[in-house]
Design a protein around this motif. Structure first.
Motif, PDB file in Angstrom:
ATOM      1  N   ASN A 197       0.804  -1.245   0.044  1.00 30.98           N
ATOM      2  CA  ASN A 197       0.152  -0.044   0.144  1.00 30.98           C
ATOM      3  C   ASN A 197       0.699   1.248  -0.032  1.00 30.98           C
ATOM      4  O   ASN A 197       1.676   1.378   0.944  1.00 30.98           O
ATOM      5  CB  ASN A 197      -0.820  -0.097   1.414  1.00 30.98           C
TER       6      ASN A 197
ATOM      7  N   ARG B 243       0.322   4.409   0.704  1.00 33.80           N
ATOM      8  CA  ARG B 243       0.185   5.223   1.682  1.00 33.80           C
ATOM      9  C   ARG B 243       0.820   4.646   3.050  1.00 33.80           C
ATOM     10  O   ARG B 243       0.963   5.545   3.920  1.00 33.80           O
ATOM     11  CB  ARG B 243      -1.579   5.324   1.958  1.00 33.80           C
TER      12      ARG B 243
ATOM     13  N   PRO C  21      -5.232  12.878   5.192  1.00 31.83           N
ATOM     14  CA  PRO C  21      -6.283  11.706   5.488  1.00 31.83           C
ATOM     15  C   PRO C  21      -7.070  11.326   4.250  1.00 31.83           C
ATOM     16  O   PRO C  21      -7.544  12.386   3.473  1.00 31.83           O
ATOM     17  CB  PRO C  21      -7.060  12.050   6.731  1.00 31.83           C
ATOM     18  N   ALA C  22      -7.518  10.108   4.139  1.00 28.93           N
ATOM     19  CA  ALA C  22      -8.283   9.804   2.833  1.00 28.93           C
ATOM     20  C   ALA C  22      -9.821  10.611   3.216  1.00 28.93           C
ATOM     21  O   ALA C  22     -10.462  10.684   1.969  1.00 28.93           O
ATOM     22  CB  ALA C  22      -8.540   8.159   2.838  1.00 28.93           C
TER      23      ALA C  22
ATOM     24  N   HIS D 207       0.947  -7.772   3.422  1.00 24.73           N
ATOM     25  CA  HIS D 207      -0.186  -6.995   2.591  1.00 24.73           C
ATOM     26  C   HIS D 207      -0.984  -7.801   1.408  1.00 24.73           C
ATOM     27  O   HIS D 207      -0.562  -7.762   0.320  1.00 24.73           O
ATOM     28  CB  HIS D 207       0.193  -5.752   2.115  1.00 24.73           C
TER      29      HIS D 207
ATOM     30  N   VAL E 200      -4.989  -6.221   0.407  1.00 26.23           N
ATOM     31  CA  VAL E 200      -3.974  -5.268   0.990  1.00 26.23           C
ATOM     32  C   VAL E 200      -3.826  -5.217   2.501  1.00 26.23           C
ATOM     33  O   VAL E 200      -3.311  -6.221   3.121  1.00 26.23           O
ATOM     34  CB  VAL E 200      -4.124  -3.696   0.252  1.00 26.23           C
TER      35      VAL E 200
ATOM     36  N   TYR F 149      -7.289  -1.448   7.383  1.00 26.05           N
ATOM     37  CA  TYR F 149      -6.156  -0.233   7.776  1.00 26.05           C
ATOM     38  C   TYR F 149      -5.804   0.398   6.626  1.00 26.05           C
ATOM     39  O   TYR F 149      -4.865   1.091   6.460  1.00 26.05           O
ATOM     40  CB  TYR F 149      -5.082  -1.001   8.320  1.00 26.05           C
ATOM     41  N   THR F 150      -6.235  -0.063   5.161  1.00 28.09           N
ATOM     42  CA  THR F 150      -5.621   0.468   3.865  1.00 28.09           C
ATOM     43  C   THR F 150      -5.649   1.935   4.061  1.00 28.09           C
ATOM     44  O   THR F 150      -4.732   2.352   3.141  1.00 28.09           O
ATOM     45  CB  THR F 150      -6.419  -0.180   2.831  1.00 28.09           C
ATOM     46  N   ASP F 151      -6.745   2.420   4.278  1.00 33.71           N
ATOM     47  CA  ASP F 151      -6.782   3.973   3.762  1.00 33.71           C
ATOM     48  C   ASP F 151      -6.240   4.820   4.963  1.00 33.71           C
ATOM     49  O   ASP F 151      -6.227   6.097   4.745  1.00 33.71           O
ATOM     50  CB  ASP F 151      -8.350   4.304   3.727  1.00 33.71           C
ATOM     51  N   TYR F 152      -5.942   4.210   6.030  1.00 33.21           N
ATOM     52  CA  TYR F 152      -5.504   4.879   7.226  1.00 33.21           C
ATOM     53  C   TYR F 152      -3.840   5.030   7.105  1.00 33.21           C
ATOM     54  O   TYR F 152      -3.290   4.099   6.635  1.00 33.21           O
ATOM     55  CB  TYR F 152      -5.699   4.030   8.742  1.00 33.21           C
ATOM     56  N   ALA F 153      -3.276   6.209   7.327  1.00 29.54           N
ATOM     57  CA  ALA F 153      -1.975   6.584   6.801  1.00 29.54           C
ATOM     58  C   ALA F 153      -1.393   7.602   8.084  1.00 29.54           C
ATOM     59  O   ALA F 153      -2.262   8.309   8.685  1.00 29.54           O
ATOM     60  CB  ALA F 153      -1.751   7.030   5.540  1.00 29.54           C
TER      61      ALA F 153
ATOM     62  N   PHE G 265      -2.711   6.270  11.485  1.00 31.19           N
ATOM     63  CA  PHE G 265      -2.371   4.717  11.632  1.00 31.19           C
ATOM     64  C   PHE G 265      -1.464   4.517  12.796  1.00 31.19           C
ATOM     65  O   PHE G 265      -1.793   3.550  13.322  1.00 31.19           O
ATOM     66  CB  PHE G 265      -1.457   4.444  10.280  1.00 31.19           C
TER      67      PHE G 265
END
Lengths: 146, 284
Positions: A51, A53, B59-60, B191, B195, B199-203, B207
């Protein structure tokens, strides 16, 4: 103290994303070999992630062509700063034997800035690990300067 | 609330996430050794969170930040409640709220993997929460009260009165540690498939906070498992360690199950076993 811990953490926890830009798979196999018990890059805190990100280091293998240049740029843009790019193999560095092909743009640096180049066809796992460590040294220098 | 309880609550707030981080470090080292690797340093999870804290990324979704903070507050609250000797069943409900916030935040993202992971997270909640609740009810029945101190003050090990809840608790530990065969909502290693799922969109910082919330959750779950042999602090640590080691071994020898198998077979079987134990305790 907390600030210095955060800076140290950035060097000690490189999460790596591998993108095959059009490689013959030779460099891909060598890159994935780094994760096996023989080389065990997790010793250095390195994790292979899927990923962008979550990634800190983008490892690119293969030549960049007109079709995948957009995807490469998109992946790079999605990565959070500070980030490193490592071009693996002769193709990733310069386009290799394919550099004259009509659809080929050349090496990775034609699309995104590259921090470390790893020559070889294919590049050795030891050289790839050394490139990550070199890249982290570069990142450490940048963080200390800031 | 007396001053002693206050100090214990503060200790729970600070120490529980740190213990969870150490558990994550032990997990990675032991897993590496099981795979004939050297593995990362014990402190690696703390470096990972420190790194994530210093990352700069948008953030997303603006909602995600709010849900992450709510999840962290709920997870830490469950730690504090357990440390202060509060009602274990209430602590369990607060922790379930934390897991729901994580799923809600993932639904706010744009990635289809994130949404799929959030759906699977809800399926996991549906699968393990009843088993976990019946397990806690068994402990409360045997201890005679619902507060954590009564569980720890019970005469003799609770394990001998409730052997049938052990598979259920192990199932909960596997789900909460996000280990195979139940790392369905968020692939733990490398992953894969979805993926990182939920948690994919948390960064970045979000995160990192979520990781701290996860550590707090793991501490709560292992702490509740340790009530099975709470005759002394040492036996509690050993019991929690055994649950952790069993989860690591199962993780290394099994592949991921589908959510259908988890919801259709594993959850009912463990729930029936735990309920049978509860009925037996009432009939005794």
């Amino acid at each position: 103290m907390f600030g210095s811990f955060l800076k140290t953490s950035q060097v000690k926890s490189p999460w790596l994303m591998h993108f095959d830009c059009g490689s013959c798979n030779g460099c891909d196999i060598e890159t994935l070999a780094c994760l096996t018990p023989v080389y065990d890059v997790e010793r250095f805190g390195i994790i292979n992630v899927g990923n962008p990100r979550h990634a800190d280091v983008l490892v690119v293998t293969g030549t960049v062509n007109k079709r995948n240049a957009v995807i490469l740029k998109n992946i790079y843009d999605q990565m959070p700063s500070p980030k490193l790019v490592i071009a693996i193999g002769a193709c990733g560095c310069s386009g290799g034997v394919f550099r004259e092909a009509p659809n080929v743009l050349g090496g990775v640096d034609k699309v995104i800035p590259v921090d470390v180049y790893v020559p070889g066809c294919p590049a050795k796992p030891e050289a790839i690990m050394d490139a990550v460590v070199t890249g982290l040294g570069k990142l450490k220098g940048i963080l200390e300067a800031s | 609330m007396n001053l002693n309880t206050f100090y214990l609550a503060v200790a729970g707030l600070i120490l529980a996430p740190l213990v969870g981080g150490l558990v994550a470090g032990v997990d990675r080292v032991v897993t590496a050794r099981l795979q004939s690797r050297m593995g990362p340093p014990l402190m690696q999870p703390f470096y990972d969170v420190g790194k994530l804290m210093s990352k700069v990324i948008a953030p997303a979704s603006h909602w995600q930040g709010m849900f992450v903070r709510w999840a962290l507050v709920a997870s830490l609250a469950s730690d504090v409640m357990l440390a202060a000797g509060a009602d274990v069943l209430m602590c369990f409900f607060v922790q379930a709220a934390s897991a729901s916030f994580v799923a809600l935040g993932a639904f706010c993202g744009n990635s289809p993997y994130s949404k799929l992971g959030a759906q699977r997270e809800l399926f996991q909640l549906l699968a393990y929460e009843p088993v976990f609740m019946v397990g806690i009810l068994c402990m409360a029945k045997a201890a005679g009260a619902f507060d954590a101190y009564s569980f720890m003050a019970a005469q003799g090990p609770l394990l001998f009165k409730m052997p049938l809840i052990v598979p259920g608790l192990l199932f909960v530990v596997l789900v909460k540690l996000r280990k195979s065969p139940f790392d369905i909502a968020a692939s733990h290693h490398m992953h894969q498939e979805v993926v990182r799922g939920v948690y994919t969109d948390y960064a970045g910082r979000d995160f990192a906070l979520l990781e701290i919330a996860h550590w707090a959750d793991v501490t709560v779950v292992l702490w509740i498992c340790s009530f099975l042999w709470a005759t002394s602090p040492l036996t509690m640590v050993v019991t929690a360690g055994l649950f952790l080691f069993a989860a690591l071994v199962i993780d290394n020898i099994s592949a991921r199950l589908t959510w259908r198998t988890m919801l259709g077979r594993v959850a009912p079987i463990t729930l029936i076993l735990a309920t049978a134990n509860l009925v037996w305790l009432y009939l005794e």
